[in-house]
Design a protein around this motif. Sequence first.
Motif, PDB file in Angstrom:
ATOM      1  N   UNK A   1       0.840  -1.200   0.000  1.00 45.26           N
ATOM      2  CA  UNK A   1       0.000   0.000   0.000  1.00 45.26           C
ATOM      3  C   UNK A   1       0.875   1.250   0.000  1.00 45.26           C
ATOM      4  N   UNK A   2       0.359   2.290  -0.630  1.00 45.36           N
ATOM      5  CA  UNK A   2       0.979   3.613  -0.566  1.00 45.36           C
ATOM      6  C   UNK A   2       0.144   4.411   0.429  1.00 45.36           C
ATOM      7  N   UNK A   3       0.782   4.877   1.491  1.00 46.00           N
ATOM      8  CA  UNK A   3       0.061   5.561   2.571  1.00 46.00           C
ATOM      9  C   UNK A   3       0.406   7.045   2.550  1.00 46.00           C
ATOM     10  N   UNK A   4      -0.633   7.869   2.505  1.00 50.74           N
ATOM     11  CA  UNK A   4      -0.468   9.325   2.448  1.00 50.74           C
ATOM     12  C   UNK A   4      -1.129   9.926   3.688  1.00 50.74           C
ATOM     13  N   UNK A   5      -0.402  10.782   4.406  1.00 55.64           N
ATOM     14  CA  UNK A   5      -0.970  11.505   5.548  1.00 55.64           C
ATOM     15  C   UNK A   5      -1.055  12.975   5.182  1.00 55.64           C
ATOM     16  N   UNK A   6      -2.251  13.534   5.337  1.00 55.98           N
ATOM     17  CA  UNK A   6      -2.510  14.918   4.961  1.00 55.98           C
ATOM     18  C   UNK A   6      -3.178  15.653   6.123  1.00 55.98           C
ATOM     19  N   UNK A   7      -2.760  16.875   6.350  1.00 57.05           N
ATOM     20  CA  UNK A   7      -3.258  17.680   7.454  1.00 57.05           C
ATOM     21  C   UNK A   7      -4.728  18.043   7.246  1.00 57.05           C
ATOM     22  N   UNK A   8      -5.548  17.756   8.249  1.00 62.26           N
ATOM     23  CA  UNK A   8      -6.989  18.030   8.167  1.00 62.26           C
ATOM     24  C   UNK A   8      -7.301  19.519   8.185  1.00 62.26           C
ATOM     25  N   UNK A   9      -6.399  20.329   8.672  1.00 63.53           N
ATOM     26  CA  UNK A   9      -6.638  21.777   8.690  1.00 63.53           C
ATOM     27  C   UNK A   9      -6.469  22.378   7.298  1.00 63.53           C
ATOM     28  N   UNK A  10      -5.790  21.671   6.419  1.00 65.59           N
ATOM     29  CA  UNK A  10      -5.565  22.188   5.072  1.00 65.59           C
ATOM     30  C   UNK A  10      -6.420  21.474   4.033  1.00 65.59           C
TER      31      UNK A  10
ATOM     32  N   UNK B   1      -9.706   9.272   9.391  1.00 66.21           N
ATOM     33  CA  UNK B   1      -9.183  10.352  10.221  1.00 66.21           C
ATOM     34  C   UNK B   1      -8.253   9.745  11.256  1.00 66.21           C
ATOM     35  N   UNK B   2      -7.116  10.419  11.471  1.00 63.98           N
ATOM     36  CA  UNK B   2      -6.186  10.020  12.529  1.00 63.98           C
ATOM     37  C   UNK B   2      -5.665  11.283  13.186  1.00 63.98           C
ATOM     38  N   UNK B   3      -6.307  11.683  14.255  1.00 58.77           N
ATOM     39  CA  UNK B   3      -5.905  12.907  14.937  1.00 58.77           C
ATOM     40  C   UNK B   3      -6.098  14.119  14.033  1.00 58.77           C
ATOM     41  N   UNK B   4      -5.021  14.864  13.813  1.00 59.01           N
ATOM     42  CA  UNK B   4      -5.073  16.060  12.972  1.00 59.01           C
ATOM     43  C   UNK B   4      -4.838  15.758  11.506  1.00 59.01           C
ATOM     44  N   UNK B   5      -4.831  14.480  11.158  1.00 59.84           N
ATOM     45  CA  UNK B   5      -4.510  14.089   9.790  1.00 59.84           C
ATOM     46  C   UNK B   5      -5.595  13.207   9.183  1.00 59.84           C
ATOM     47  N   UNK B   6      -5.656  13.227   7.863  1.00 59.49           N
ATOM     48  CA  UNK B   6      -6.357  12.206   7.107  1.00 59.49           C
ATOM     49  C   UNK B   6      -5.294  11.213   6.670  1.00 59.49           C
ATOM     50  N   UNK B   7      -5.596   9.951   6.788  1.00 60.92           N
ATOM     51  CA  UNK B   7      -4.717   8.925   6.238  1.00 60.92           C
ATOM     52  C   UNK B   7      -5.419   8.315   5.037  1.00 60.92           C
ATOM     53  N   UNK B   8      -4.762   8.371   3.901  1.00 60.21           N
ATOM     54  CA  UNK B   8      -5.294   7.793   2.680  1.00 60.21           C
ATOM     55  C   UNK B   8      -4.439   6.582   2.342  1.00 60.21           C
ATOM     56  N   UNK B   9      -5.069   5.429   2.272  1.00 61.30           N
ATOM     57  CA  UNK B   9      -4.373   4.202   1.899  1.00 61.30           C
ATOM     58  C   UNK B   9      -4.719   3.917   0.451  1.00 61.30           C
TER      59      UNK B   9
END
Length: 78
Positions: A10-19, A42-50
């Motif tokens: 898997x390619x895992x991308x973490x992106x800030x939920x505030x942005x 959702x993971x805390x302040x981030x979105x995790x996209x798998x």
Amino acid sequence: MQHVSLKNGAVIVKLNRQFYSREALDKAAKEFCNACNSKTTKQGNFFQVILLPRSKGLYRKETGLAFCNFALAAMQTR
């Protein structure tokens, strides 16, 4: 912290939920669906996209970076 990583096919991308908005990520996932299946959580302040690439050639960090570009484009077209 790296925002794109590779793990178990898997390619895992973490992106800030505030942005990034969930709407933009969903739109990017629809446009990216020919290349990868995806799941966003959702993971805390981030979105995790798998991202699960449909071909082995797409199992690269560049695939995650391309997804980020799709998400940015989706945010500009809302």
